[in-house]
Enzyme design. Structure first.
Site, PDB file in Angstrom:
ATOM      1  N   LYS A 126     -25.720 -44.997 -19.362  1.00 34.92           N
ATOM      2  CA  LYS A 126     -26.949 -44.266 -19.018  1.00 34.92           C
ATOM      3  C   LYS A 126     -27.324 -44.450 -17.555  1.00 34.92           C
ATOM      4  CE  LYS A 126     -29.120 -43.760 -23.528  1.00 34.92           C
ATOM      5  NZ  LYS A 126     -30.293 -44.004 -24.362  1.00 34.92           N
ATOM      6  N   LYS A 157     -20.213 -34.716 -28.627  1.00 31.63           N
ATOM      7  CA  LYS A 157     -21.255 -34.808 -29.649  1.00 31.63           C
ATOM      8  C   LYS A 157     -22.450 -33.926 -29.285  1.00 31.63           C
ATOM      9  CE  LYS A 157     -24.585 -38.487 -29.046  1.00 31.63           C
ATOM     10  NZ  LYS A 157     -25.360 -39.517 -29.625  1.00 31.63           N
ATOM     11  N   LYS A 180     -29.139 -34.019 -27.107  1.00 32.60           N
ATOM     12  CA  LYS A 180     -30.198 -33.365 -26.336  1.00 32.60           C
ATOM     13  C   LYS A 180     -30.005 -33.564 -24.839  1.00 32.60           C
ATOM     14  CE  LYS A 180     -33.286 -37.286 -26.459  1.00 32.60           C
ATOM     15  NZ  LYS A 180     -32.708 -38.117 -27.512  1.00 32.60           N
TER      16      LYS A 180
END
Ligand code: ADP
Ligand code: NA
Length: 330
Positions: free
Chosen positions: A114, A197, A200
């Site tokens: 991230k 995958k 969002k």
């Protein structure tokens, strides 16, 4: 004997959950209400590890809670609450921060993924300590089990290590939680990029199906889903990931087996499958959308449900924190 306790959370970081969230995680929360003492929270403290607009965060927290009620969480059978309503989460997280090695935290691979996307200067220390807050969430409730997907395994390992470390240093205080592996968890992929995958953060808008979007929008996305150039409707995730994904969604939403579906579509084309799946999705989301709207249209009632949930959660979390503070010497 008391039921085993389970805890799970979801971030309020979108205006709607998507089918990946639902089929991969949230759907499994519903039956656990009958077998476990289930605690479910909308983790807004986790959400601010990346910048959030206050009005948007407030809206998304409510929409998330309303959707959880709409998919079948029952405040009479489980404890549903918003993380920031229960101050013990932040309080125990501080204690856990002080128990965690810097290098140990640095080995969390999800942080590397991230933060790598954001760059060091726009990455918060909160994002770095995110798994430690997650440990506090779990340990506060003395959870026996945590439903986890592959992506959360390392964080649960950290939680177990911290529980054992605290118990060793200060005396038996925390239940060491075990992973609760769910057999039928579906991995849903991006409609436009069927090897990635559905997400969002990573998918294009046309790659995800949102629970709260209009049926015509879902229908268009399904009809334009990327498939291969073949014609046969067979389940082959390696070579036909797009068709396999559509069949997985179809099967998960209807309860029909993949075998039954491939049999039924033998000799038919991709267009038939897509058209029928669009109808299946509409049938599935319509009642969820109606119930979500009912909860959002009555803000006082939603507040009441969430306040009652927070109160139930605090009965447990306050007792745990009091023991922890005492053991530490506060
Ligand atoms: P996103 O990837 O959209 O940001 P989150 O990371 O917030 O979603 O995931 C919330 C939960 O939903 C997690 O338990 C995660 O494992 C599950 N989940 C998310 N996307 C999928 C997917 N495509 N298939 C299956 N489960 C998923
Ligand atoms: Na994610």
């Amino acid at each position: 004997t008391p039921r085993p306790r389970v805890l799970s959370g979801i971030q309020p970081t979108a205006d709607s959950f998507h089918l990946g969230n639902y089929l991969g995680a949230l759907r499994n929360w519903v039956p656990l209400q009958d077998t476990h003492d289930a605690f479910y929270c909308v983790v807004d403290l986790h959400a601010i590890t990346i910048p959030q607009d206050p009005a948007v965060l407030r809206r998304r927290t409510r929409v998330s809670a309303a959707q959880l009620l709409a998919i079948g969480l029952d405040p009479e059978r489980s404890t549903l609450f918003v993380q920031s309503h229960v101050p013990e989460h932040a309080q125990l997280a501080w204690v856990m921060n002080c128990l965690t090695g810097f290098g140990e935290a640095g080995r969390m691979t999800q942080f590397k993924d991230k933060s790598g996307k954001q760059g060091a200067d726009s990455t918060s220390v909160g994002l770095f300590t995110y798994p430690i807050l997650q440990a506090a969430d779990i340990l506060l409730y003395q959870a026996d089990a945590v439903p986890v997907g592959e992506d959360q395994r390392q964080h649960l390992e950290l939680t177990r290590d911290l529980a054992q470390r605290f118990n060793h240093r200060y005396g038996q205080t925390f239940t060491v939680p075990a992973p609760h592996i769910i057999k039928d968890t579906a991995k849903i992929t991006d409609l436009q990029e069927p090897t990635a995958k559905m997400s969002k953060s990573a998918s294009s808008p046309n790659g995800i199906i949102e629970l709260l979007e209009t049926p015509s929008r879902s229908g268009k996305k399904i009809k334009s889903a990327v498939t291969d150039t073949g014609r046969d409707i067979v389940f082959d995730p390696e070579n036909k990931p797009g068709i396999a994904n559509l069949l997985t969604i179809y099967s998960a939403l209807t309860g029909r087996t993949i075998e039954d579906l491939t049999g039924a579509y033998d000799g038919k084309g991709y267009g038939d499958l897509k058209k029928d799946l669009a109808a299946v999705v509409v049938d599935f989301v319509t009642p969820i959308q109606e119930r979500t709207k009912t909860y959002l249209d009555d803000p006082a009632q939603l507040d009441k449900v969430l306040a009652a949930g927070a109160e139930k959660a605090r009965e447990v979390s306050a007792a745990t924190l009091a023991t922890v503070y005492d053991r530490i010497g506060f």
